[in-house]
Design an enzyme around this catalytic site. Structure first.
Site: not given
Ligand code: NI
Length: 170
Positions: A46, A51, A92-93, A134-135, A138
């Site tokens: 995701g 991000q 998380c990226l 989660h997304e 963000h």
């Molecule tokens: Ni993340």
């Protein structure tokens, strides 16, 4: 399609609140294509526009094993969340190498526009429900480590800053 640079925690830009998309036009479709390319390149499941330093309400997700079922959520809203919760290890990226448990609703209902601007409703549970929540955090400027204790969060912050310094020296 382009692979975009991903902001790394504790970059303050990750705490920007995204604004709603006005129209799913060519610019947004290019953003979606770039975000999908970026997510697949990073082997993530995701990615939120936040991000990649674009502060509009766009999320891409693919929780399929084959990485061939992209889900695009523009202006997503959670319309229902189950009272039951579950704790899953999340990563998380933007916080590479860190995984820790976060409590989330087990099931949710979401309305959003798809990549063509069509309105859709979906029900999600399990990994997909976790990923959507989660997304969407963000988009509100929230990174999952903010659910952890201040002690853990500070340790992660120190580790991330050290990793960045080491990369800069290399
Ligand atoms: Ni993340």
């Amino acid at each position: 399609m382009a692979v975009l640079p991903i902001l790394c925690y504790p970059d303050p830009r990750l705490h920007t609140v995204a604004r709603p998309v006005q129209a799913v036009d060519a610019r947004i479709q290019t953003l979606v294509a770039d975000m999908l390319a970026t997510m697949y390149d990073a082997q993530g499941i995701g990615l939120a526009a936040t991000q990649v330093d674009v502060h509009e309400r766009v999320v891409v997700i693919d929780v399929s094993e084959e990485h061939n079922q992209p889900l695009v959520l523009v202006n997503p809203e959670i319309t229902w969340a189950s009272p039951e919760t579950q704790i899953n290890d999340e990563g998380c990226l933007s916080v590479p190498g860190i995984y820790d448990g976060v409590e989330r609703a087990s099931a949710i209902k979401v309305t959003a526009l798809d990549g063509e601007g069509r309105s859709r409703t979906l029900e999600a549970e399990g990994l997909l429900a976790v990923c959507i929540q989660h997304e969407m955090d963000h988009l509100l400027g929230k990174v999952f480590v903010e659910y952890l204790s201040p002690l853990k969060r500070n340790r992660i912050k120190t580790k991330m800053l050290k990793a960045r310094r080491d990369t800069a020296k290399a």
